[in-house]
Design a protein around this motif. Structure first.
Motif, PDB file in Angstrom:
ATOM      1  N   ILE A  96       0.863  -1.183   0.000  1.00 54.17           N
ATOM      2  CA  ILE A  96       0.000   0.000   0.000  1.00 54.17           C
ATOM      3  C   ILE A  96       0.899   1.233   0.000  1.00 54.17           C
ATOM      4  CG2 ILE A  96      -1.831   1.221   1.219  1.00 54.17           C
ATOM      5  CD1 ILE A  96      -2.577  -1.439   2.540  1.00 54.17           C
ATOM      6  N   THR A  97       0.865   1.979  -1.118  1.00 57.26           N
ATOM      7  CA  THR A  97       1.750   3.142  -1.240  1.00 57.26           C
ATOM      8  C   THR A  97       1.007   4.462  -1.111  1.00 57.26           C
ATOM      9  OG1 THR A  97       1.554   3.326  -3.651  1.00 57.26           O
ATOM     10  CG2 THR A  97       3.191   1.772  -2.793  1.00 57.26           C
ATOM     11  N   VAL A  98      -0.309   4.449  -0.885  1.00 55.68           N
ATOM     12  CA  VAL A  98      -1.080   5.690  -0.787  1.00 55.68           C
ATOM     13  C   VAL A  98      -0.828   6.354   0.562  1.00 55.68           C
ATOM     14  CG1 VAL A  98      -2.855   4.851  -2.357  1.00 55.68           C
ATOM     15  CG2 VAL A  98      -3.095   4.448   0.089  1.00 55.68           C
ATOM     16  N   ARG A  99      -1.066   7.687   0.633  1.00 55.17           N
ATOM     17  CA  ARG A  99      -0.792   8.444   1.839  1.00 55.17           C
ATOM     18  C   ARG A  99      -1.936   8.393   2.856  1.00 55.17           C
ATOM     19  NH1 ARG A  99       3.223  12.490   1.273  1.00 55.17           N
ATOM     20  NH2 ARG A  99       4.136  12.604  -0.816  1.00 55.17           N
ATOM     21  N   ASP A 100      -3.161   8.191   2.399  1.00 56.23           N
ATOM     22  CA  ASP A 100      -4.343   8.269   3.255  1.00 56.23           C
ATOM     23  C   ASP A 100      -4.362   7.085   4.235  1.00 56.23           C
ATOM     24  OD1 ASP A 100      -6.924   8.225   4.383  1.00 56.23           O
ATOM     25  OD2 ASP A 100      -7.789   9.194   2.620  1.00 56.23           O
ATOM     26  N   ALA A 101      -4.081   7.366   5.518  1.00 57.08           N
ATOM     27  CA  ALA A 101      -3.974   6.290   6.509  1.00 57.08           C
ATOM     28  C   ALA A 101      -5.313   5.605   6.760  1.00 57.08           C
ATOM     29  CB  ALA A 101      -3.421   6.838   7.822  1.00 57.08           C
ATOM     30  N   MET A 102      -6.413   6.361   6.754  1.00 56.95           N
ATOM     31  CA  MET A 102      -7.708   5.752   7.021  1.00 56.95           C
ATOM     32  C   MET A 102      -8.111   4.798   5.902  1.00 56.95           C
ATOM     33  SD  MET A 102      -8.339   6.767   9.958  1.00 56.95           S
ATOM     34  CE  MET A 102      -9.935   5.971  10.077  1.00 56.95           C
ATOM     35  N   LYS A 103      -7.891   5.225   4.661  1.00 56.53           N
ATOM     36  CA  LYS A 103      -8.184   4.323   3.544  1.00 56.53           C
ATOM     37  C   LYS A 103      -7.247   3.120   3.563  1.00 56.53           C
ATOM     38  CE  LYS A 103     -10.645   6.959   0.085  1.00 56.53           C
ATOM     39  NZ  LYS A 103     -10.808   7.179  -1.362  1.00 56.53           N
ATOM     40  N   ALA A 104      -5.989   3.353   3.925  1.00 55.21           N
ATOM     41  CA  ALA A 104      -5.034   2.242   4.013  1.00 55.21           C
ATOM     42  C   ALA A 104      -5.484   1.229   5.058  1.00 55.21           C
ATOM     43  CB  ALA A 104      -3.646   2.775   4.351  1.00 55.21           C
ATOM     44  N   ARG A 105      -6.043   1.708   6.174  1.00 49.99           N
ATOM     45  CA  ARG A 105      -6.548   0.814   7.211  1.00 49.99           C
ATOM     46  C   ARG A 105      -7.687  -0.047   6.677  1.00 49.99           C
ATOM     47  NH1 ARG A 105      -4.998  -2.110  11.297  1.00 49.99           N
ATOM     48  NH2 ARG A 105      -6.374  -3.665  10.439  1.00 49.99           N
ATOM     49  N   GLN A 106      -8.574   0.567   5.880  1.00 47.41           N
ATOM     50  CA  GLN A 106      -9.664  -0.196   5.271  1.00 47.41           C
ATOM     51  C   GLN A 106      -9.111  -1.255   4.332  1.00 47.41           C
ATOM     52  OE1 GLN A 106     -12.508   2.419   3.459  1.00 47.41           O
ATOM     53  NE2 GLN A 106     -12.907   3.568   5.329  1.00 47.41           N
ATOM     54  N   MET A 107      -8.075  -0.898   3.563  1.00 50.65           N
ATOM     55  CA  MET A 107      -7.452  -1.881   2.658  1.00 50.65           C
ATOM     56  C   MET A 107      -6.875  -3.047   3.445  1.00 50.65           C
ATOM     57  SD  MET A 107      -5.437   0.689   0.092  1.00 50.65           S
ATOM     58  CE  MET A 107      -6.179   2.239  -0.418  1.00 50.65           C
ATOM     59  N   VAL A 108      -6.247  -2.757   4.588  1.00 47.22           N
ATOM     60  CA  VAL A 108      -5.673  -3.815   5.423  1.00 47.22           C
ATOM     61  C   VAL A 108      -6.776  -4.754   5.910  1.00 47.22           C
ATOM     62  CG1 VAL A 108      -4.525  -4.289   7.623  1.00 47.22           C
ATOM     63  CG2 VAL A 108      -3.668  -2.466   6.141  1.00 47.22           C
ATOM     64  N   ASP A 109      -7.885  -4.182   6.408  1.00 49.23           N
ATOM     65  CA  ASP A 109      -8.996  -5.006   6.895  1.00 49.23           C
ATOM     66  C   ASP A 109      -9.550  -5.906   5.797  1.00 49.23           C
ATOM     67  OD1 ASP A 109      -8.917  -4.074   9.467  1.00 49.23           O
ATOM     68  OD2 ASP A 109     -10.400  -2.498   9.155  1.00 49.23           O
ATOM     69  N   ILE A 110      -9.773  -5.319   4.631  1.00 47.48           N
ATOM     70  CA  ILE A 110     -10.349  -6.093   3.524  1.00 47.48           C
ATOM     71  C   ILE A 110      -9.386  -7.182   3.073  1.00 47.48           C
ATOM     72  CG2 ILE A 110     -11.127  -5.968   1.122  1.00 47.48           C
ATOM     73  CD1 ILE A 110     -12.015  -3.066   1.775  1.00 47.48           C
ATOM     74  N   ALA A 111      -8.104  -6.840   2.958  1.00 44.80           N
ATOM     75  CA  ALA A 111      -7.119  -7.817   2.489  1.00 44.80           C
ATOM     76  C   ALA A 111      -7.014  -8.999   3.441  1.00 44.80           C
ATOM     77  CB  ALA A 111      -5.755  -7.143   2.327  1.00 44.80           C
ATOM     78  N   ILE A 112      -6.992  -8.727   4.752  1.00 43.98           N
ATOM     79  CA  ILE A 112      -6.900  -9.817   5.728  1.00 43.98           C
ATOM     80  C   ILE A 112      -8.164 -10.662   5.693  1.00 43.98           C
ATOM     81  CG2 ILE A 112      -6.722 -10.345   8.193  1.00 43.98           C
ATOM     82  CD1 ILE A 112      -5.069  -7.828   8.519  1.00 43.98           C
TER      83      ILE A 112
END
Length: 660
Positions: free
Chosen positions: A582-598
Motif C-alpha cells: 500500500i503506497t497511498v498516503r491516506d492512513a484511514m483508507k489504508a486501514r480499510q485496505m488492510v482489513d479487507i485484504a486480511i
C-alpha cells in the motif's frame, strides 16, 4: 479415597482413549460408538476399571443434555437445499415410520418373547429411532458415498425421528409405571408437544441469526459460547411450555443454517466438535451404567428381538414410508439396511430405569444388547451390502479448508458460500454463462483439496463450492439464480468499465501468488520498477483511469478503482496474492485496505507507508508485514551509510557519502 484430582484424571484418560479409539473406527469400519461403549464397560464395575456407577438419573441427565447439543449440531450442519426433494418422504419415515416400527417390534416382543404388551410396546418405542451418523462415518472412512437422494433422506430421517421416539417412550413409560393412566390424553399431549416444540425452535432459530449479527462481541471465542446458550435456552423454553425440546433444538439449528450470520463457520465447527464430545460422554456414561455380566441372561431374546427389527420391522416401515415414491427397490433395500441404532435408544432406556418398575433392568439390557448387535452386524456389512445393491459411488472430493470469509472491520458487502449439488442444472455451465449481477464476484471455487481462481470459461462441477462477494440483496439474488431449477443463460454485455477488471487473457502468474501494489505515484512506481527488474509478477490497483490505460499499454496488469473497497481489491485478486503493498498516503483508507485484504486472504503479507508513529500503530493492528515511516526509513538509511563509512575508515577522502 475418591478425590477431585482422581476424578479429573480418570475422566481425562477415558476421553483420551475414546478419541484414540475413533482412529480404530476408521481403520476397521466399525462405528466409533462401539469403542466408546467398550471403554465405558471396561472402566465399569465388571471391568478392570472397577468404577461403581449405577445412577440412572445422572446417566439420563448426561444423555439428555448431550442429545440436545448433538441434535442442534445436526440441524446446523443440515444442507436444507439437499433435503427439499426428500422432505415429504423423510417426514413420513420420521413420524409414521417410527410408529410402525415401534408397533411391530412391540407386538413381536409380546407375542414371541413373552413380555407384557405395555412393556413390549415400550421396548418398541425405545428402539424405534435410527442413527445415520454411524452409517456416514463408515462410508467416509472407506471413501464411499450413497447415490442420488439416499444420503439426504437418511440424514433427514435420523435427525428428525428422535423427537417422536422420545415422545412415545415417555408416554409408554407412564403407561407401564402409572396405574390407571389415561390413554386418551396421549393424543392431545402429542399435538401440544410437537407443535409447541416446533414453534419454539422455529422462532428462536429465526431470530438467532439476527442476534449473532448485532451482538458485536469483542472476542471471537465468545460466539460459540453464545451458540451454546441458544441451545440451552431453546431446549429449556420448549420443555417449559410442554413442547418437545429435542425437536426445538433441531429446528433451531436448521433455521440458523439457512441464515448468514457472523462467524458461522467458527460456530458450526465448534458445535461439531462439541457433538463429538457429547457422544463420548453419552457412551462412556452408558457403558459404565451397564453390567456386562447381566447381558448373557438376555442374549437369546435380544438376538431374536434384533433379528426381527432388522429383517422385518425396519423393511416394513420403509416400504410403508416410501410407498409410491421414485426410490428403486435397490435403494429401498439399502434404506432398510441402514437403520442402525445408536445413542438415542440407550439413553431412552434410562427412563424405565428411573421409573423403577419391575423388569426395567431387563428392558435396559435388552436395548443395550440390541443396539450393539445392530451396529456390529449392520455396520460391518454396510459396505458389502451397498456394493451388492449397486448404490455406492466414490466419495466426491471436498475442499480441505472452508472458503468462508468472516466479516469484520470495514469490509463492504458480504460473502456467501453456495455448494453445487450433482443434480443442479448449472453443472457443466461456464462461469461467464451464469446470469448473475455484474456487481457480484465469484472470488474462489473450492474443488476437492484445491482452490481455483474462476475465469469466464471455468465450468462448474458437482460439489464445487463457490465463494461469492457482493451487497447483501444482490449476492442472495445471485445464489437464487444459481440454485434455480432452470437457470437462464446470461446475455453477454460489455462491462460498464472494462478497466475495472483484469482481462480474461491475463496469465495465471498475475492472479496467484502475485504482489498487489496499490497506487502508482512516485513510491508505487519505484516499487513496480524494482519488481519488474527482478521478474516478480505484480498487479497495480490505481484510481486514475489514465494511469491504468498507460500501464495496460505497456503490458502491465492493472485495474481501475478505489482499493479501499472490497470490489477493487477482489478484482486485483488479492485473495490469492502473496503480498499487498500500500503506497497511498491516506492512513484511514489504508486501514480499510488492510482489513479487507486480511478478510479476503488471512495469510497475506502487507507492506504499507505511514507518515507518523500514530499512523503506523493504526496500520499494524491485526496484520503481518511491515509499516514504513518515511522519516524513520530516511534516518535508518543515513545511519547505515555512516556505519559503513566508519567501518571502511572514512573513505572518499573525508568527503560526505553520496546516496544514489
Amino acid at each position: 479415597m475418591t478425590t477431585p484430582s482422581l476424578i479429573l484424571l480418570t475422566a481425562g484418560v477415558l476421553m483420551m482413549l475414546s478419541v484414540v479409539a475413533s482412529k480404530m473406527s476408521d481403520k476397521y469400519g466399525v462405528p466409533a460408538l462401539i469403542f466408546f461403549l467398550g471403554i465405558g464397560m471396561l472402566a465399569g464395575t465388571d471391568g478392570p476399571g472397577g468404577i461403581d456407577f449405577d445412577n440412572a438419573w445422572a446417566a439420563n441427565m448426561v444423555g439428555t443434555v448431550a442429545l440436545a447439543f448433538i441434535l442442534f449440531s445436526g440441524g446446523l450442519d443440515t444442507n436444507w437445499r439437499a433435503m427439499r426433494p426428500v422432505l415429504a418422504r423423510g417426514a413420513v419415515l420420521s413420524s409414521l415410520g417410527v410408529v410402525a416400527t415401534a408397533a411391530l417390534v412391540g407386538l413381536f416382543a409380546w407375542a414371541a418373547l413373552g413380555f407384557p404388551l405395555p412393556v413390549g410396546m415400550l421396548l418398541g418405542a425405545i428402539i424405534s429411532s435410527t442413527d445415520a451418523a454411524a452409517v456416514f462415518s463408515i462410508l467416509r472412512s472407506r471413501g464411499v458415498a450413497l447415490r442420488g437422494n439416499l444420503r439426504p433422506l437418511l440424514e433427514l430421517e435420523s435427525g428428525s425421528n428422535d423427537p417422536m421416539a422420545i415422545f412415545l417412550t415417555l408416554g409408554m413409560t407412564q403407561i407401564v409405571s402409572v396405574p390407571d393412566f389415561a390413554w386418551s390424553g396421549l393424543l392431545v399431549a402429542f399435538l401440544v408437544n410437537m407443535s409447541f416444540g416446533a414453534a419454539v425452535g422455529l422462532l428462536i432459530g429465526a431470530g438467532a441469526g439476527w442476534l449473532f449479527n448485532r451482538i458485536r462481541l469483542d472476542n471471537i471465542g465468545l460466539y460459540p459460547v453464545f451458540g451454546m446458550s441458544l441451545v440451552l435456552v431453546t431446549f429449556g423454553t420448549a420443555e417449559l411450555v410442554k413442547g418437545n425440546g429435542f425437536l426445538a433444538v433441531y429446528l433451531c439449528g436448521i433455521m440458523m443454517n439457512r441464515s448468514d450470520f457472523a462467524y458461522k463457520r467458527t460456530v458450526t465447527k465448534f458445535h461439531d466438535g462439541l457433538a463429538w464430545l457429547m457422544q463420548i460422554f453419552i457412551f462412556l456414561a452408558l457403558g459404565l451404567l451397564v453390567n456386562p455380566s447381566h447381558l448373557p441372561g438376555v442374549a437369546v431374546k435380544a438376538l431374536l428381538f434384533a433379528a426381527f427389527l432388522m429383517a422385518v420391522a425396519r423393511p416394513v416401515a420403509v416400504a410403508f414410508g416410501l410407498w409410491g415414491s421414485a426410490f428403486s427397490m435397490r435403494e429401498r433395500a439399502m434404506i432398510s439396511w441402514t437403520g442402525l441404532r445408536g445413542a438415542v435408544p440407550i439413553v431412552l432406556a434410562t427412563f424405565p430405569l428411573m421409573a423403577g418398575f419391575e423388569g426395567s433392568d431387563m428392558v435396559f439390557n435388552m436395548v443395550f444388547f440390541t443396539v450393539v448387535t445392530s451396529v456390529l452386524l449392520q455396520g460391518t456389512l454396510l459396505m458389502p451390502v451397498a456394493r451388492c445393491l449397486g448404490v455406492d459411488e466414490p466419495l466426491a472430493p471436498r475442499p480441505a479448508y472452508s472458503l468462508e470469509i468472516e466479516r469484520f472491520g470495514q469490509m463492504q458487502g458480504e460473502t456467501q458460500e453456495v455448494e453445487i449439488l450433482p443434480d443442479m442444472p448449472v453443472v457443466g455451465m461456464a462461469i461467464a454463462d451464469l446470469d448473475i449481477p455484474d456487481d457480484v464476484i465469484i472470488l474462489l471455487i473450492g474443488r476437492g483439496n484445491d482452490f481455483l481462481v474462476p475465469r469466464g470459461q471455468t465450468r462448474l462441477r458437482p460439489h464445487d463450492t463457490l465463494l461469492l462477494l457482493g451487497k447483501g440483496p444482490t449476492v442472495r439474488g445471485a445464489i437464487e439464480t444459481i440454485l434455480s431449477p432452470a437457470p437462464v443463460a446470461r446475455v453477454v454485455n460489455l462491462p460498464v468499465d472494462p478497466l475495472a477488471t483484469l482481462p480474461l487473457s491475463t496469465e495465471e502468474k498475475y492472479i496467484s501468488k502475485q504482489v498487489v501494489v496499490v497506487g502508482y505515484g512516485r513510491v508505487g512506481r519505484r516499487v513496480c520498477d524494482a519488481l519488474a527488474a527482478r521478474g516478480i509478477p505484480f498487479v497495480v490497483a490505481e484510481q486514475t483511469r489514465e494511469l491504468v490505460e498507460e500501464l495496460r499499454g505497456r503490458g502491465i496488469p492493472a485495474v481501475s478503482g478505489d482499493a479501499s473497497t472490497a470490489m477493487a481489491l477482489a478484482q486485483a485478486h488479492v485473495a490469492r496474492a502473496a503480498v499487498l503493498v500500500i503506497t497511498v498516503r491516506d492512513a484511514m483508507k489504508a486501514r480499510q485496505m488492510v482489513d479487507i485484504a486480511i478478510t479476503l486472504n488471512p495469510d497475506i503479507t502487507i507492506m504499507a507507508r505511514a507518515a507518523s508513529g500514530m499512523e503506523a500503530t493504526l496500520l499494524e493492528q491485526g496484520q503481518k508485514g511491515k509499516i514504513f515511516i518515511a522519516e524513520h526509513e530516511l534516518a535508518d538509511g543515513m545511519v547505515r551509510d555512516v556505519l559503513k563509512c566508519m567501518r571502511a575508515g572514512t573513505p572518499n577522502g573525508g568527503k560526505p557519502a553520496q546516496k544514489g
